[in-house]
Enzyme design. Structure first.
Site, PDB file in Angstrom:
ATOM      1  N   ARG A  21      31.569  36.038  33.028  1.00 42.54           N
ATOM      2  CA  ARG A  21      31.937  36.581  31.717  1.00 42.54           C
ATOM      3  C   ARG A  21      33.321  37.220  31.764  1.00 42.54           C
ATOM      4  O   ARG A  21      34.274  36.703  31.205  1.00 42.54           O
ATOM      5  CB  ARG A  21      30.884  37.598  31.246  1.00 42.54           C
ATOM      6  CG  ARG A  21      31.000  37.964  29.759  1.00 42.54           C
ATOM      7  CD  ARG A  21      32.114  38.948  29.431  1.00 42.54           C
ATOM      8  NE  ARG A  21      32.023  40.209  30.140  1.00 42.54           N
ATOM      9  CZ  ARG A  21      32.938  41.159  30.075  1.00 42.54           C
ATOM     10  NH1 ARG A  21      34.047  40.998  29.356  1.00 42.54           N
ATOM     11  NH2 ARG A  21      32.808  42.276  30.779  1.00 42.54           N
ATOM     12  N   HIS A 217      38.479  48.427  39.137  1.00 38.90           N
ATOM     13  CA  HIS A 217      39.489  47.387  39.319  1.00 38.90           C
ATOM     14  C   HIS A 217      40.336  47.654  40.557  1.00 38.90           C
ATOM     15  O   HIS A 217      40.448  48.791  41.020  1.00 38.90           O
ATOM     16  CB  HIS A 217      40.379  47.289  38.079  1.00 38.90           C
ATOM     17  CG  HIS A 217      39.712  46.630  36.921  1.00 38.90           C
ATOM     18  ND1 HIS A 217      40.398  46.214  35.799  1.00 38.90           N
ATOM     19  CD2 HIS A 217      38.414  46.320  36.683  1.00 38.90           C
ATOM     20  CE1 HIS A 217      39.559  45.660  34.939  1.00 38.90           C
ATOM     21  NE2 HIS A 217      38.342  45.721  35.457  1.00 38.90           N
ATOM     22  N   CYS A 248      42.527  41.928  34.902  1.00 42.50           N
ATOM     23  CA  CYS A 248      43.784  42.594  34.537  1.00 42.50           C
ATOM     24  C   CYS A 248      44.908  41.564  34.394  1.00 42.50           C
ATOM     25  O   CYS A 248      45.768  41.450  35.261  1.00 42.50           O
ATOM     26  CB  CYS A 248      44.154  43.659  35.565  1.00 42.50           C
ATOM     27  SG  CYS A 248      45.471  44.760  35.019  1.00 42.50           S
ATOM     28  N   ASN A 257      39.760  42.786  38.853  1.00 39.46           N
ATOM     29  CA  ASN A 257      38.402  43.130  39.260  1.00 39.46           C
ATOM     30  C   ASN A 257      38.258  43.252  40.779  1.00 39.46           C
ATOM     31  O   ASN A 257      38.908  42.533  41.540  1.00 39.46           O
ATOM     32  CB  ASN A 257      37.408  42.065  38.767  1.00 39.46           C
ATOM     33  CG  ASN A 257      37.064  42.245  37.307  1.00 39.46           C
ATOM     34  OD1 ASN A 257      36.800  43.356  36.850  1.00 39.46           O
ATOM     35  ND2 ASN A 257      37.046  41.155  36.562  1.00 39.46           N
TER      36      ASN A 257
END
Length: 322
Positions: A21, A217, A248, A257
């Site tokens: 996702r 992140h 990002c 991530n």
């Protein structure tokens, strides 16, 4: 809290894979549905027991997620795996529940500026949205947990620092509105370990068992350090993305991530059970590559390989840390 988590020991952690996702909606290319199914199958084979597989938003806004219902219907055929879907509102929640999602996650911005820019709603209006989704869930599938992810909880590129008191206030409001869990997200990669430990400690004191996952992140290289800080604060559920996909897109050279492979290695090397088979997790990267040819993948552990004698080599590390 989902049944998947409650069956694990207090020392175990749950790795929630968000690549299908969060990762896929962050890249320009659209992975074909058949490849999504194959990738999810490979993740399940590696031992992942919670996977966020789709986002139920209009296809005109996010064409990468146009097949969300089809992907969910395939994913839920895997027994013993919690299949999550992101829903931005009541309409998306209804579609996800009709498709059979086991758990819903709804993003709410801790930053007022980000909330206005992202969804054109105030934070209070988003709490109302949580309440509406919770009511719908109660009508259609009361057994389905509703998770809220508080984005920009550690800082915002639009307004800068986000007051910790605002984060805690919003978390409490979301629980009162019907959320089963409230997690914290380092959307912009601005968090540091001291901040992570402090804020998760405050979150748990404020909402108790409703405190949820850490979504951190690696934008500035602190992803694993922040995960360890969250673990030390009592967090036992961590979001991560295979190959660090997505997270990002506006930070050149940064994967965003936390890389699932590196996170699993860290915990397993410490003697903390993840239930995930690392060689099979590495193999799942091939399914990802086939679905997104040419997309950069990250991860130190897959590149370096496992230490000689793994997994028994993890035991001395664990003893040294005990």
């Amino acid at each position: 809290m989902s049944a998947v988590i409650s069956k694990r020991s207090t020392e175990a952690v749950l790795i929630s894979e968000v690549g299908p996702r969060d990762g896929l909606q962050s890249v320009a290319a659209t992975m074909p549905t058949a490849h999504k199914r194959a990738w999810i199958d490979a993740l399940v084979a590696a031992g992942l027991r919670e996977i966020e597989v789709a986002s139920f938003v209009p296809a005109r806004l996010l064409p990468q997620m146009a097949d969300a219902a089809e992907v969910v219907r395939h994913a839920v055929t895997h027994a013993g795996v919690c299949i999550m879907a992101l829903v931005p509102n009541r309409h998306g929640a209804e579609a996800a529940l009709r498709a059979g999602a086991h758990k819903l996650t709804l993003p709410v911005s801790a930053s007022e500026a980000h909330s206005q820019a992202n969804v054109r709603k105030t934070r209070e209006q988003m709490v109302d949205e949580v309440r509406a989704v919770a009511r719908l869930r109660d009508e259609i599938a009361p057994q389905v947990p509703l998770e809220v992810g508080l984005s920009t909880a550690f800082g915002c590129t639009l307004q800068g620092p986000v007051a910790e008191d605002d984060v805690i206030w919003l978390a409490e409001a979301c629980v009162q509105a019907g959320a089963h869990e409230v997690g914290l997200s380092d959307t912009t990669g601005m968090a540091n370990p001291a901040q992570v430990k402090r804020l998760f400690t405050r979150l748990q004191a404020a909402v108790g068992s409703h405190a949820g996952a850490a979504h951190l992140h690696n934008t500035r290289g602190l992803g694993l350090a922040n995960c360890l800080a969250a673990y030390e604060a009592g967090v036992r559920t961590f979001d991560a993305s295979l190959g660090g996909l997505g997270g990002c897109p506006y930070a050149p050279g940064a994967s965003g991530n936390v890389v699932t492979e590196d996170l699993v290695f860290m915990f397993e090397a410490m003697g903390i059970d993840t239930g995930i088979d690392l060689p099979r997790l590495f193999a799942a990267r091939q399914a990802l590559r086939e679905g997104l040819p040419g997309e950069p993948l990250y991860g130190m552990t897959p590149e370096a390989g496992l230490p000689k004698g793994w997994p028994s080599s993890a035991l001395p590390f664990n003893k040294a840390l005990a």
